[in-house]
Enzyme design. Sequence first.
Site, mmCIF file in Angstrom:
data_model
loop_
_atom_site.group_PDB
_atom_site.id
_atom_site.type_symbol
_atom_site.label_atom_id
_atom_site.label_comp_id
_atom_site.label_asym_id
_atom_site.label_seq_id
_atom_site.Cartn_x
_atom_site.Cartn_y
_atom_site.Cartn_z
ATOM 1 N NE ARG A 37 -25.575 -31.319 15.649
ATOM 2 C CZ ARG A 37 -25.949 -32.537 16.008
ATOM 3 N NH1 ARG A 37 -25.060 -33.482 16.202
ATOM 4 N NH2 ARG A 37 -27.210 -32.834 16.158
ATOM 5 C CG HIS A 67 -25.372 -28.906 28.832
ATOM 6 N ND1 HIS A 67 -24.849 -29.975 28.149
ATOM 7 C CD2 HIS A 67 -26.599 -29.301 29.266
ATOM 8 C CE1 HIS A 67 -25.729 -30.975 28.165
ATOM 9 N NE2 HIS A 67 -26.803 -30.589 28.836
ATOM 10 C CE1 TYR A 70 -26.658 -32.073 20.219
ATOM 11 C CE2 TYR A 70 -27.230 -30.216 21.620
ATOM 12 C CZ TYR A 70 -27.159 -30.788 20.375
ATOM 13 O OH TYR A 70 -27.592 -30.101 19.281
ATOM 14 C CG HIS A 107 -26.487 -35.380 28.155
ATOM 15 N ND1 HIS A 107 -27.133 -35.191 26.957
ATOM 16 C CD2 HIS A 107 -26.940 -34.400 28.981
ATOM 17 C CE1 HIS A 107 -27.952 -34.144 27.060
ATOM 18 N NE2 HIS A 107 -27.844 -33.644 28.271
ATOM 19 C CD GLU A 142 -29.194 -33.160 31.637
ATOM 20 O OE1 GLU A 142 -28.179 -32.541 31.263
ATOM 21 O OE2 GLU A 142 -30.323 -32.957 31.156
ATOM 22 C CG ASP A 176 -33.824 -32.601 32.126
ATOM 23 O OD1 ASP A 176 -35.065 -32.670 32.030
ATOM 24 O OD2 ASP A 176 -33.103 -32.034 31.278
ATOM 25 C CG HIS A 179 -33.749 -35.700 30.730
ATOM 26 N ND1 HIS A 179 -32.424 -35.369 30.647
ATOM 27 C CD2 HIS A 179 -34.348 -35.133 29.650
ATOM 28 C CE1 HIS A 179 -32.212 -34.630 29.567
ATOM 29 N NE2 HIS A 179 -33.362 -34.462 28.946
ATOM 30 C CG HIS A 211 -31.223 -29.244 33.093
ATOM 31 N ND1 HIS A 211 -30.516 -30.111 32.292
ATOM 32 C CD2 HIS A 211 -30.366 -28.253 33.445
ATOM 33 C CE1 HIS A 211 -29.265 -29.653 32.168
ATOM 34 N NE2 HIS A 211 -29.150 -28.534 32.869
ATOM 35 C CG ASP A 224 -34.427 -35.917 26.045
ATOM 36 O OD1 ASP A 224 -34.967 -34.886 26.508
ATOM 37 O OD2 ASP A 224 -33.200 -36.006 25.851
ATOM 38 C CG HIS A 226 -36.622 -30.632 26.850
ATOM 39 N ND1 HIS A 226 -35.543 -29.900 27.297
ATOM 40 C CD2 HIS A 226 -36.272 -31.925 27.023
ATOM 41 C CE1 HIS A 226 -34.595 -30.721 27.697
ATOM 42 N NE2 HIS A 226 -35.003 -31.958 27.541
ATOM 43 C CD GLU A 256 -31.679 -28.380 29.771
ATOM 44 O OE1 GLU A 256 -32.389 -29.333 30.133
ATOM 45 O OE2 GLU A 256 -30.478 -28.488 29.512
HETATM 46 ZN ZN ZN Z 1 -33.488 -33.387 27.309
HETATM 47 FE FE FE Z 2 -31.333 -31.241 30.587
HETATM 48 FE FE FE Z 3 -28.629 -31.884 29.116
#
Ligand code: ZN
Ligand code: FE
Ligand code: FE
Length: 280
Positions: A37, A67, A70, A107, A142, A176, A179, A211, A224, A226, A256
């Site tokens: 975060r 990463h 996000y 992202h 990504e 990904d 995605h 990913h 989105d 997973h 992921e």
């Molecule tokens: Zn995702």
């Molecule tokens: Fe990803």
């Molecule tokens: Fe990601």
Amino acid sequence: MLYIGNHTTSSKGYAQMARQMIANGGNTFAFFTRNPRGGKAKAIDRKDVENYRALAEEHHFGKIVAHAPYTMNACAAKEDLRVFARETMADDLMRMEMIPGNYYNFHPGSHVGQGTSEGILKIAEILNAVLTEEQTTTVLLETMAGKGSEVGKTFEELRDIMNLVEKKHKLGVCFDTCHVWDGGYDIVNDLDGVLGTFDSIIGLSNLKAVHLNDSLNGLGSHKDRHAKIGEGMIGMEALVNVIRHPALEGIPFILETPNDDEGWTKEIAALRKAYEEMKP
Ligand code: ZN
Ligand code: FE
Ligand code: FE
């Protein structure tokens, strides 16, 4: 060589992450550079980095994939959020030099009503501000599912960002599978076609990491969500075709999937077995 691992949830330093990954059967991993975060990054511990390097060498690790948080939005409408994105990325890239030559994926962002082309301009502006000639880290954009106002849901959008960046040689793409599928690219029935499209628009040499995720939803759903490998709409067979694809040989594959270490250990073992079975 198959480089596979998971996005690790352990966060007590590089050496501990590597040890957990070795226990899971992996030889690469992903991790958040700081609290997902946002917030402050951990202090750099040189001894930890040394221990990590020794483990990575002994166990033949591939490149690892950091990463970005996000919540970072390089194309936010509010200036203070873009300043946060720029400063976070610059700080992360500086710290990544403790583990030189790896990947940093982010992202691209959400344009929050400003429109895709404005989003593309703002993302490129931040990349132009933070990338340096000296950095050894490759920054990966990504591929996104296209949830809400996400930028990067098509290969064209990623190309347009990359084309506006001066230091293009410091950039690459993290593909990904969840995605891309949610974005409408049919990797189940036409993986060759999707990779061919990627090649003609971005160039496969820019595809640096994958990913590897299944998806709870259907092709083009832009959701989105997973799923565990083989428990979603993409399925085990299609994901095995991804890790076996000759164009993707040697790049890191990062799970992921919604799992714990026991679940990732099983997925890694199953995928390694399927990969080995292809060999003549
Ligand atoms: Zn995702
Ligand atoms: Fe990803
Ligand atoms: Fe990601």
